[in-house]
Design a protein around this motif. Structure first.
Motif, PDB file in Angstrom:
ATOM      1  N   ARG A   1      12.758   5.859   1.144  1.00 35.68           N
ATOM      2  CA  ARG A   1      13.569   7.396   1.609  1.00 35.68           C
ATOM      3  C   ARG A   1      13.718   7.664  -0.307  1.00 35.68           C
ATOM      4  O   ARG A   1      14.060   8.659  -0.969  1.00 35.68           O
ATOM      5  CB  ARG A   1      14.191   8.196   2.223  1.00 35.68           C
ATOM      6  N   ASP A   2      14.569   6.797  -1.124  1.00 38.49           N
ATOM      7  CA  ASP A   2      15.718   6.565  -1.925  1.00 38.49           C
ATOM      8  C   ASP A   2      14.826   6.393  -2.874  1.00 38.49           C
ATOM      9  O   ASP A   2      14.940   6.795  -4.145  1.00 38.49           O
ATOM     10  CB  ASP A   2      16.891   5.701  -1.997  1.00 38.49           C
ATOM     11  N   THR A   3      13.183   5.577  -3.025  1.00 36.59           N
ATOM     12  CA  THR A   3      12.698   5.359  -4.664  1.00 36.59           C
ATOM     13  C   THR A   3      12.420   6.113  -5.299  1.00 36.59           C
ATOM     14  O   THR A   3      11.256   7.220  -3.650  1.00 36.59           O
ATOM     15  CB  THR A   3      11.808   3.851  -4.369  1.00 36.59           C
ATOM     16  N   THR A   4      11.710   6.154  -6.313  1.00 33.50           N
ATOM     17  CA  THR A   4      10.710   7.148  -6.944  1.00 33.50           C
ATOM     18  C   THR A   4       9.894   6.831  -7.305  1.00 33.50           C
ATOM     19  O   THR A   4       9.398   6.066  -6.637  1.00 33.50           O
ATOM     20  CB  THR A   4      11.456   7.734  -8.180  1.00 33.50           C
ATOM     21  N   ASN A   5       8.647   7.865  -6.562  1.00 37.65           N
ATOM     22  CA  ASN A   5       7.291   8.047  -7.073  1.00 37.65           C
ATOM     23  C   ASN A   5       6.736   6.886  -7.763  1.00 37.65           C
ATOM     24  O   ASN A   5       5.575   5.575  -7.570  1.00 37.65           O
ATOM     25  CB  ASN A   5       6.169   8.757  -6.904  1.00 37.65           C
ATOM     26  N   GLY A   6       7.517   6.795  -8.740  1.00 39.37           N
ATOM     27  CA  GLY A   6       7.021   5.598 -10.034  1.00 39.37           C
ATOM     28  C   GLY A   6       7.544   4.542 -10.032  1.00 39.37           C
ATOM     29  O   GLY A   6       7.273   3.173  -9.516  1.00 39.37           O
ATOM     30  N   GLN A   7       8.861   4.029  -8.915  1.00 46.36           N
ATOM     31  CA  GLN A   7       9.120   2.901  -8.366  1.00 46.36           C
ATOM     32  C   GLN A   7       8.247   2.271  -7.490  1.00 46.36           C
ATOM     33  O   GLN A   7       7.973   1.536  -7.313  1.00 46.36           O
ATOM     34  CB  GLN A   7      10.284   2.918  -7.890  1.00 46.36           C
ATOM     35  N   LYS A   8       7.383   3.332  -6.100  1.00 45.25           N
ATOM     36  CA  LYS A   8       7.077   2.995  -5.591  1.00 45.25           C
ATOM     37  C   LYS A   8       5.734   2.686  -5.647  1.00 45.25           C
ATOM     38  O   LYS A   8       5.153   0.955  -5.565  1.00 45.25           O
ATOM     39  CB  LYS A   8       6.383   3.987  -4.608  1.00 45.25           C
ATOM     40  N   ALA A   9       4.812   3.109  -7.454  1.00 47.15           N
ATOM     41  CA  ALA A   9       3.993   2.720  -7.612  1.00 47.15           C
ATOM     42  C   ALA A   9       3.674   1.560  -7.843  1.00 47.15           C
ATOM     43  O   ALA A   9       3.085   0.908  -8.309  1.00 47.15           O
ATOM     44  CB  ALA A   9       3.316   4.081  -9.008  1.00 47.15           C
ATOM     45  N   GLU A  10       5.351   0.788  -9.191  1.00 46.69           N
ATOM     46  CA  GLU A  10       5.459  -0.212  -9.592  1.00 46.69           C
ATOM     47  C   GLU A  10       5.381  -1.325  -8.758  1.00 46.69           C
ATOM     48  O   GLU A  10       4.914  -2.377  -8.922  1.00 46.69           O
ATOM     49  CB  GLU A  10       6.395  -0.082 -10.567  1.00 46.69           C
ATOM     50  N   TYR A  11       5.549  -0.733  -7.140  1.00 45.60           N
ATOM     51  CA  TYR A  11       6.142  -2.376  -6.974  1.00 45.60           C
ATOM     52  C   TYR A  11       4.476  -2.484  -5.681  1.00 45.60           C
ATOM     53  O   TYR A  11       4.456  -3.604  -5.416  1.00 45.60           O
ATOM     54  CB  TYR A  11       7.136  -1.190  -5.731  1.00 45.60           C
ATOM     55  N   PHE A  12       3.780  -1.481  -6.071  1.00 45.61           N
ATOM     56  CA  PHE A  12       2.586  -2.132  -5.258  1.00 45.61           C
ATOM     57  C   PHE A  12       1.863  -1.884  -6.076  1.00 45.61           C
ATOM     58  O   PHE A  12      -0.189  -2.219  -5.541  1.00 45.61           O
ATOM     59  CB  PHE A  12       1.812  -0.308  -4.726  1.00 45.61           C
ATOM     60  N   LYS A  13       1.869  -1.955  -7.453  1.00 49.74           N
ATOM     61  CA  LYS A  13       0.962  -2.076  -8.629  1.00 49.74           C
ATOM     62  C   LYS A  13       0.535  -3.639  -8.605  1.00 49.74           C
ATOM     63  O   LYS A  13       0.818  -4.478  -8.116  1.00 49.74           O
ATOM     64  CB  LYS A  13       1.546  -1.833 -10.345  1.00 49.74           C
ATOM     65  N   GLY A  14      -1.207  -3.473  -8.646  1.00 45.67           N
ATOM     66  CA  GLY A  14      -1.673  -4.789  -8.164  1.00 45.67           C
ATOM     67  C   GLY A  14      -2.437  -5.017  -7.185  1.00 45.67           C
ATOM     68  O   GLY A  14      -2.902  -6.164  -6.829  1.00 45.67           O
ATOM     69  N   PHE A  15      -1.678  -4.260  -5.842  1.00 44.33           N
ATOM     70  CA  PHE A  15      -1.717  -5.058  -4.691  1.00 44.33           C
ATOM     71  C   PHE A  15      -2.675  -3.749  -4.130  1.00 44.33           C
ATOM     72  O   PHE A  15      -3.604  -3.953  -3.236  1.00 44.33           O
ATOM     73  CB  PHE A  15      -0.515  -5.001  -3.710  1.00 44.33           C
ATOM     74  N   LEU A  16      -2.539  -2.548  -4.467  1.00 42.50           N
ATOM     75  CA  LEU A  16      -3.308  -1.328  -3.794  1.00 42.50           C
ATOM     76  C   LEU A  16      -3.849  -1.054  -5.252  1.00 42.50           C
ATOM     77  O   LEU A  16      -3.645  -0.714  -5.861  1.00 42.50           O
ATOM     78  CB  LEU A  16      -2.494  -0.073  -3.370  1.00 42.50           C
ATOM     79  N   PRO A  17      -5.306  -0.592  -5.040  1.00 43.86           N
ATOM     80  CA  PRO A  17      -6.059   0.066  -5.831  1.00 43.86           C
ATOM     81  C   PRO A  17      -5.378   1.067  -6.682  1.00 43.86           C
ATOM     82  O   PRO A  17      -5.287   1.651  -8.332  1.00 43.86           O
ATOM     83  CB  PRO A  17      -6.928  -0.088  -6.123  1.00 43.86           C
TER      84      PRO A  17
END
Length: 259
Positions: free
Chosen positions: A240-256
């Protein structure tokens, strides 16, 4: 909480209030600053006190170290789940290779899944679900070839080795309405069959956001050692609270798609 009757249809943990203005009156409109019940309390639900006591006993003796994951059974008449494989991979990452099994596609038949469920301590279903509003025993999870693993099927199993079932599918937490004073749903059926805990959904959910929620949940539960209810709560707040950019950074390298 032990909700009875129609209260079983309400997401009580999602109750919210608007923030108060400095003058003490509630501002009008908008969702910014809302405070939700789950921000204050870690909620879990039980069908009754006896089931809760039994679940606590299972939790004390069963280690959550063996995973059975169902990954998008097909062919089915429902819509595709494009992020199912990534979600299952996120779950599998926390279990040793010899301690996990994935059934997907045509292999995920009702018979194959039902036969393997009793042998695993963690059950993860990434598939479509259907609530049996009028006939709860007919609700369930959609397997390959449009076969249903129904609540009635689950109630015939003995699942005393199961620590947690994750129902990553739509409407898996919705109880039936045929007996509103006896909340009957997939989670309560799994608990009745012996599972110590269940993660489920009360409504239709987005495939992408569900994948991110589940990925974060497993990191917090299996990776950081939080109890499942607290791990789910923290994962919900994070999503809910993280930005789209933060979500992308979290999953970077795991999800193409995020790389």
């Amino acid at each position: 909480l032990i909700p009875q009757g129609w209260l079983g249809l309400l997401p009580l943990h999602a109750a919210w209030v608007e923030p108060k203005s400095p003058e003490g009156s509630n501002p009008s409109g908008g969702s910014a600053g809302r405070r939700y019940a789950l921000d204050e309390v870690c909620f879990s639900y039980a069908p009754n006190a006896r089931a809760l006591l039994t679940a606590q006993g299972v939790t004390a003796r069963v280690a959550p170290d063996r995973l059975l994951a169902v990954d998008e059974p097909w062919p089915v008449s429902a819509n595709p789940l494009p992020n199912s494989a990534q979600e299952v991979a996120a779950a599998c990452e926390h279990f040793a290779a010899e301690q996990r099994q994935v059934l997907g596609g045509e292999a995920a038949t009702e018979a194959a899944v039902r036969a393997r469920i009793p042998d695993y301590s963690v059950l993860h279903f990434s598939c479509h679900g259907l609530a049996g509003f009028a006939r709860p025993l007919e609700g369930g999870l959609l397997m390959a070839h449009d076969q249903m693993l129904t609540l009635g099927d689950i109630l015939t199993l003995r699942l005393e080795k199961s620590r947690l079932a994750v129902l990553s599918a739509c409407e898996t937490g919705v109880p039936g309405t045929e007996l509103p004073d006896e909340v009957v749903s997939l989670p309560t059926g799994l608990v009745q069959a012996g599972v110590a805990g269940v993660v489920a959904s009360l409504w239709s959910v987005s495939d992408l956001s569900t994948m991110m929620l589940m990925g974060r949940f497993y990191d917090l539960w299996q990776g950081e050692g939080l109890e499942p209810a607290e791990a789910l709560r923290q994962a919900q707040r994070w999503l809910r609270d993280t930005t789209n950019g933060q979500k992308a950074e979290y999953f970077k390298g795991f999800l193409p798609e995020f790389s």
